[in-house]
Design an enzyme around this catalytic site. Structure first.
Site, PDB file in Angstrom:
ATOM      1  N   LYS A  26       0.851   5.158   8.230  1.00 23.10           N
ATOM      2  CA  LYS A  26       1.391   5.521   6.914  1.00 23.10           C
ATOM      3  C   LYS A  26       0.276   5.593   5.881  1.00 23.10           C
ATOM      4  O   LYS A  26       0.170   6.556   5.116  1.00 23.10           O
ATOM      5  CB  LYS A  26       2.464   4.511   6.497  1.00 23.10           C
ATOM      6  N   THR A  73       0.865  -1.175   0.000  1.00 22.18           N
ATOM      7  CA  THR A  73       0.000   0.000   0.000  1.00 22.18           C
ATOM      8  C   THR A  73       0.899   1.221   0.000  1.00 22.18           C
ATOM      9  O   THR A  73       1.671   1.441   0.933  1.00 22.18           O
ATOM     10  CB  THR A  73      -0.915   0.020   1.234  1.00 22.18           C
ATOM     11  N   LYS A 113      -7.482   1.088  -2.288  1.00 19.49           N
ATOM     12  CA  LYS A 113      -7.000   0.703  -0.958  1.00 19.49           C
ATOM     13  C   LYS A 113      -7.113   1.870   0.023  1.00 19.49           C
ATOM     14  O   LYS A 113      -7.431   1.665   1.202  1.00 19.49           O
ATOM     15  CB  LYS A 113      -5.550   0.219  -1.052  1.00 19.49           C
TER      16      LYS A 113
END
Length: 309
Positions: A257, A115, A189
């Site tokens: 993150k 990701t 995502k």
């Protein structure tokens, strides 16, 4: 004016596993079981990870170990990566000399399961195309349990011909969902992480409330599991939380993150998602408590601290 890249033509047939060489870079909590599933499907596997001990079981099971990402690319028709942060993408995939893309053979494909930032996925695809190779951004959802059970949801950003060429490999890992051109898998995502983050807040806050009200929390969770409050987060994490198990299925530092990337994309698109901002703030509190390498269920620890539990 530069000539347009030729349409992608795979130099392999992934429907014939034994003839398709697969590389896998990043064999951590998620990557190791994913790589094992690919090898179980009889694809010859070459692996690389910065900490070789994390690949020892794969090597014992028949994988070849390469000394660098460049060696993996040179040995493979399909290169899979499962890394941590955008800086890892820059070093492992996009380094102009030693990176995966710089060493791809014509007709090969890199699948990035990390990701990361959509703009990086777009760069990977453009640079791969310039080498007559292909790229898919394929971030996944399902955590460690999904990886171990080969039941991941895979969000795929790729040109149709590229994605079609690697579908048999992706099928070893779960269910693929085409999302559009390169970069769109990453955007899907990001949206997925928004849903998870706000759902985890609701789950953990409901547990704090139930506890403070004197309810048996396990009984409470069992009661709501059959109603409108059911969620995948409840299914995956309720027992871990009540049992005090903060081991990572997906690490807090990686989740922060992801949420940070999503906030930056929101700023770029000029949209406001206050629930996302709250989740990011709360998970930063989790890190401040020393749980950066715990699982995302460690959100409960921040809420307990706020409420004197």
């Amino acid at each position: 004016m530069a000539a347009a890249a030729a349409p992608f033509q795979p130099a392999f047939d992934a429907s014939v596993p034994k003839s398709t060489r697969v590389g896998f870079i990043g064999t951590g909590i998620m990557g190791a079981p994913m790589a094992q599933h690919i090898m179980d499907a009889e694809y010859p596997l070459t692996v690389f990870t910065r900490t070789k001990s994390k690949a020892e079981q794969l090597i014992a099971n028949g994988a070849e170990y390469a000394a660098s990402p460049a060696e993996v690319a040179a040995a493979s028709d399909v290169v899979c990566t499962m890394l941590g942060f955008p800086k890892d993408i820059e070093q492992v995939i996009l380094h102009p000399e030693t990176g995966v893309v710089a060493n791809l053979k014509p007709g090969s494909v890199v699948i990035d399961f990390t990701t990361t930032e959509p703009v990086l996925a777009e760069r990977i695809a453009a640079e791969a195309s310039a080498r007559n190779a292909g790229a898919c951004d394929c971030p996944v959802s399902g955590g460690d349990k999904g990886a171990k059970a080969a039941k991941l949801s895979i969000f795929c950003g790729a040109e149709p011909a590229v994605l079609e060429s690697v579908k048999p490999v992706l099928a070893c890992l779960g269910t693929s969902f085409p999302m559009g051109i390169p970069g769109k898998g990453q955007h899907a995502k990001m949206a997925n992480q928004v849903a998870i983050a706000t759902t985890m807040i609701g789950l953990c806050e409901s547990m704090v409330y139930a506890s403070k009200a004197g309810l048996n929390v396990k009984d409470f969770l069992n009661a709501i599991a059959g109603g409108a409050a059911y969620s995948k987060s409840l299914e995956l994490y309720a027992d871990r939380i009540t049992g005090g198990d903060m081991a990572p299925g997906f690490m807090v530092e990686h989740f922060v993150k992801d949420l940070g990337i999503t906030l930056r994309e929101c700023e770029r698109m000029k949209i406001s998602l206050p629930g996302l901002s709250l989740a990011h703030s709360l998970y930063l509190s989790v890190i401040s408590l020393g749980h950066e390498r715990s699982g995302t269920q460690a959100l409960i620890r921040a809420l307990e601290t706020m409420n004197g539990s």
